[in-house]
Motif scaffolding. Structure first.
Motif, mmCIF file in Angstrom:
data_model
loop_
_atom_site.group_PDB
_atom_site.id
_atom_site.type_symbol
_atom_site.label_atom_id
_atom_site.label_comp_id
_atom_site.label_asym_id
_atom_site.label_seq_id
_atom_site.Cartn_x
_atom_site.Cartn_y
_atom_site.Cartn_z
ATOM 1 N N PRO A 22 -4.188 -27.367 -48.393
ATOM 2 C CA PRO A 22 -3.014 -27.310 -47.520
ATOM 3 C C PRO A 22 -2.845 -28.636 -46.776
ATOM 4 O O PRO A 22 -3.775 -29.448 -46.693
ATOM 5 N N ALA A 23 -1.666 -28.862 -46.241
ATOM 6 C CA ALA A 23 -1.453 -30.044 -45.398
ATOM 7 C C ALA A 23 -2.342 -29.943 -44.169
ATOM 8 O O ALA A 23 -2.566 -28.850 -43.626
ATOM 9 N N ILE A 24 -2.873 -31.078 -43.733
ATOM 10 C CA ILE A 24 -3.772 -31.020 -42.584
ATOM 11 C C ILE A 24 -2.984 -30.751 -41.302
ATOM 12 O O ILE A 24 -1.813 -31.117 -41.177
ATOM 13 N N LYS A 25 -3.668 -30.113 -40.358
ATOM 14 C CA LYS A 25 -3.104 -29.878 -39.025
ATOM 15 C C LYS A 25 -3.387 -31.101 -38.147
ATOM 16 O O LYS A 25 -4.148 -31.990 -38.520
ATOM 17 N N ASP A 26 -2.807 -31.101 -36.957
ATOM 18 C CA ASP A 26 -2.984 -32.238 -36.052
ATOM 19 C C ASP A 26 -4.437 -32.433 -35.634
ATOM 20 O O ASP A 26 -4.825 -33.532 -35.234
ATOM 21 N N ASP A 27 -5.226 -31.345 -35.709
ATOM 22 C CA ASP A 27 -6.622 -31.450 -35.273
ATOM 23 C C ASP A 27 -7.595 -31.500 -36.460
ATOM 24 O O ASP A 27 -8.793 -31.252 -36.296
ATOM 25 N N GLU A 28 -7.104 -31.845 -37.649
ATOM 26 C CA GLU A 28 -7.935 -31.916 -38.845
ATOM 27 C C GLU A 28 -7.895 -33.317 -39.450
ATOM 28 O O GLU A 28 -7.072 -34.160 -39.064
ATOM 29 N N ILE A 29 -8.791 -33.549 -40.407
ATOM 30 C CA ILE A 29 -8.873 -34.843 -41.090
ATOM 31 C C ILE A 29 -9.014 -34.610 -42.588
ATOM 32 O O ILE A 29 -9.819 -33.781 -43.022
ATOM 33 N N LEU A 30 -8.229 -35.337 -43.366
ATOM 34 C CA LEU A 30 -8.339 -35.306 -44.823
ATOM 35 C C LEU A 30 -9.320 -36.395 -45.251
ATOM 36 O O LEU A 30 -9.244 -37.535 -44.779
ATOM 37 N N LEU A 75 -9.231 -40.325 -45.187
ATOM 38 C CA LEU A 75 -7.949 -40.722 -45.759
ATOM 39 C C LEU A 75 -6.785 -40.556 -44.795
ATOM 40 O O LEU A 75 -5.881 -41.383 -44.746
ATOM 41 N N GLU A 76 -6.790 -39.458 -44.046
ATOM 42 C CA GLU A 76 -5.677 -39.176 -43.131
ATOM 43 C C GLU A 76 -6.234 -38.464 -41.906
ATOM 44 O O GLU A 76 -6.922 -37.443 -42.041
ATOM 45 N N VAL A 77 -5.942 -39.005 -40.731
ATOM 46 C CA VAL A 77 -6.512 -38.485 -39.490
ATOM 47 C C VAL A 77 -5.418 -37.818 -38.662
ATOM 48 O O VAL A 77 -4.385 -38.436 -38.367
ATOM 49 N N GLY A 78 -5.631 -36.546 -38.308
ATOM 50 C CA GLY A 78 -4.683 -35.846 -37.450
ATOM 51 C C GLY A 78 -4.564 -36.507 -36.091
ATOM 52 O O GLY A 78 -5.494 -37.177 -35.616
ATOM 53 N N ALA A 82 -6.917 -39.390 -33.665
ATOM 54 C CA ALA A 82 -6.515 -40.741 -34.072
ATOM 55 C C ALA A 82 -7.108 -41.839 -33.187
ATOM 56 O O ALA A 82 -7.209 -42.994 -33.608
ATOM 57 N N ASP A 83 -7.520 -41.488 -31.969
ATOM 58 C CA ASP A 83 -8.107 -42.500 -31.095
ATOM 59 C C ASP A 83 -9.597 -42.708 -31.355
ATOM 60 O O ASP A 83 -10.204 -43.654 -30.839
ATOM 61 N N LYS A 84 -10.185 -41.850 -32.198
ATOM 62 C CA LYS A 84 -11.631 -41.925 -32.461
ATOM 63 C C LYS A 84 -11.943 -42.292 -33.895
ATOM 64 O O LYS A 84 -12.978 -42.918 -34.178
#
Length: 427
Positions: A22-30, A75-78, A82-84
């Protein structure tokens, strides 16, 4: 994004499947997984299925991805993280999530409990609770396999920290092995025993003056001695001895004699074998600590313990299963200072080899089985590379690289595999 992963549905029911994440949520990381090291704990999880404490009861309907000793690239950070973290960071994960209200309780862990994260996959979604517990760790070293092996290394680091000793008349326990003391690692030349030897020899602080490593397989002892040499140990101030107890008439008395008659301050048992456990108990010194590291399959496993010595000689026992986040950080730090875990690795394979290898792990000789999840490759002993290279140019070069590194895996070998394996060229 599609991922290919080995998923557990029930007892010994592992399936390599492709499915949509599924597409990642704002609090998840791909993340992209690059390497995963197979662990005996995954064999136990597969063997027990939903009866395993970390496996959800509904695994048959909602399968989980196995594998928990893995490394790769974000690959993609929610937005929450994003600050970490940032895309391109290399990572490892401490799978032991010590929190109270997870999806399956305090024992939930990547590689056991989640549908979208586990080491035996090409791409995964790292859930919020991993970051909340500071269990996603950025890896700054070379290659990927060291980060995968930081998890098993963290387990032996945790074991060293968990040992304790006492002072008569005081109720304060002194945590850690005895600095300058006498240590024995029994059944100590399997993968985790090798990790323990490597760590003990590389520690800057708190290390024994005598380290005795035992086993009954001379070929495994010889391999360990060729990797972690007596000479190197001496340069670190440690008297290292490899001992085949299978050739001893009275192992307990002869091991005690090696200790100078005092016994050992710290004894680590790396095989769930009753005679080995009882041997460990019998060679403890006054205030000695026995660490039962090996996790048995049998929930009724037991062994005799000398309670006279518990009462009068202050001997005690602990058991450890896995490390924590701090142990993982320590593992990554000591790797950055020169510890190379390559000596643990004896086999290399691709994602297609995981299911069969995991379900048969106790019957496959050698050390750690290292998986590269984007590669299609049978599980292959490093020692077979040269023979395969007689007819296969890829293995010929790989064998030459390993020969340059004392027959061991290396970042150079990993880089060559990830750039030149035939299965990657077909994509």
């Amino acid at each position: 994004m599609k991922t290919r992963a080995v998923r557990l549905y029930g007892k010994k029911d592992l399936r390599l499947e492709e499915f949509e994440l599924p597409a990642i949520k704002d609090d998840e990381i791909l993340a992209k997984v690059v390497s995963d090291s197979l662990c005996m704990s995954s064999y136990k999880a597969s063997s027990q299925g939903a009866d395993h404490k970390r496996i959800p009861d509904n695994v048959a309907e909602y399968p989980i991805i196995i594998g928990h000793e893995f490394s790769g690239e974000l690959l993609e950070v929610g937005s929450k993280w994003a600050d970490k973290f940032k895309a391109g960071d290399k990572f490892s994960i401490q799978p032991a999530l010590y929190y109270e209200n997870g999806p399956v309780g305090i024992l939930s862990a990547p590689g056991y409990s989640y549908p979208y994260i586990g080491g035996d996959a090409t791409y995964v979604i790292i859930p919020n609770e991993v970051m909340e517990q500071d269990c996603l760790l950025v890896y700054h070293g070379e290659g990927y396999y060291p980060a995968s092996l930081s998890e098993p290394l963290s387990c032996v680091i945790g074991a060293m920290h968990a040992n304790y000793h006492t002072t008569p008349g005081s109720y304060q326990h002194k945590m850690e092995i005895v600095d300058g003391g006498k240590m024995a690692i029994l059944a100590g030349v399997g993968p985790m025993g090798l990790a323990a030897i490597n760590f003990v020899l590389r520690r800057e602080e708190v290390k024994p003056s005598l380290l005795v490593v035992t086993d009954i397989d001379q070929s495994r002892l010889d391999r360990a001695a060729s990797i972690y040499t007596v000479e190197f140990a001496a340069s670190r101030g440690i008297d290292l001895k490899y001992v085949n107890t299978g050739k001893m008439e009275n192992p307990v008395e002869e091991l005690k004699a090696i200790s100078g008659g005092t016994g050992f301050d710290d004894v680590f048992v790396f095989a769930p074998v009753r005679p080995v456990v009882e041997q460990g108990d019998a060679i403890l010194a006054f205030d000695g600590c026995l660490n039962f590291f090996a996790g048995p399959d049998n929930p009724n496993f037991s062994a005799m313990l000398n309670f006279y010595n518990v009462h009068y000689a202050y001997t005690h026992i602990v058991g450890t299963s896995g490390g924590n986040k701090d142990d993982m950080v320590e593992a990554l730090e000591i790797m950055s200072k020169g510890l190379d875990p390559a000596g643990l690795v004896t086999h290399i394979g691709g994602l297609n080899a995981v299911a069969e290898a995991t379900n048969n792990l106790p019957h496959i000789p050698g050390g750690k089985k290292l998986i590269y999840t984007h590669v299609e490759m049978p599980l292959t002993p490093i020692s077979d590379f040269a023979k395969l290279g007689e007819t296969d140019g890829f293995f010929r070069v790989l064998a030459e690289i390993c020969d340059r590194h004392n027959g061991l895996w290396s970042v150079e070998a990993e880089t060559y595999l990830l750039s030149n394996h035939p299965s990657l060229q077909k994509r």
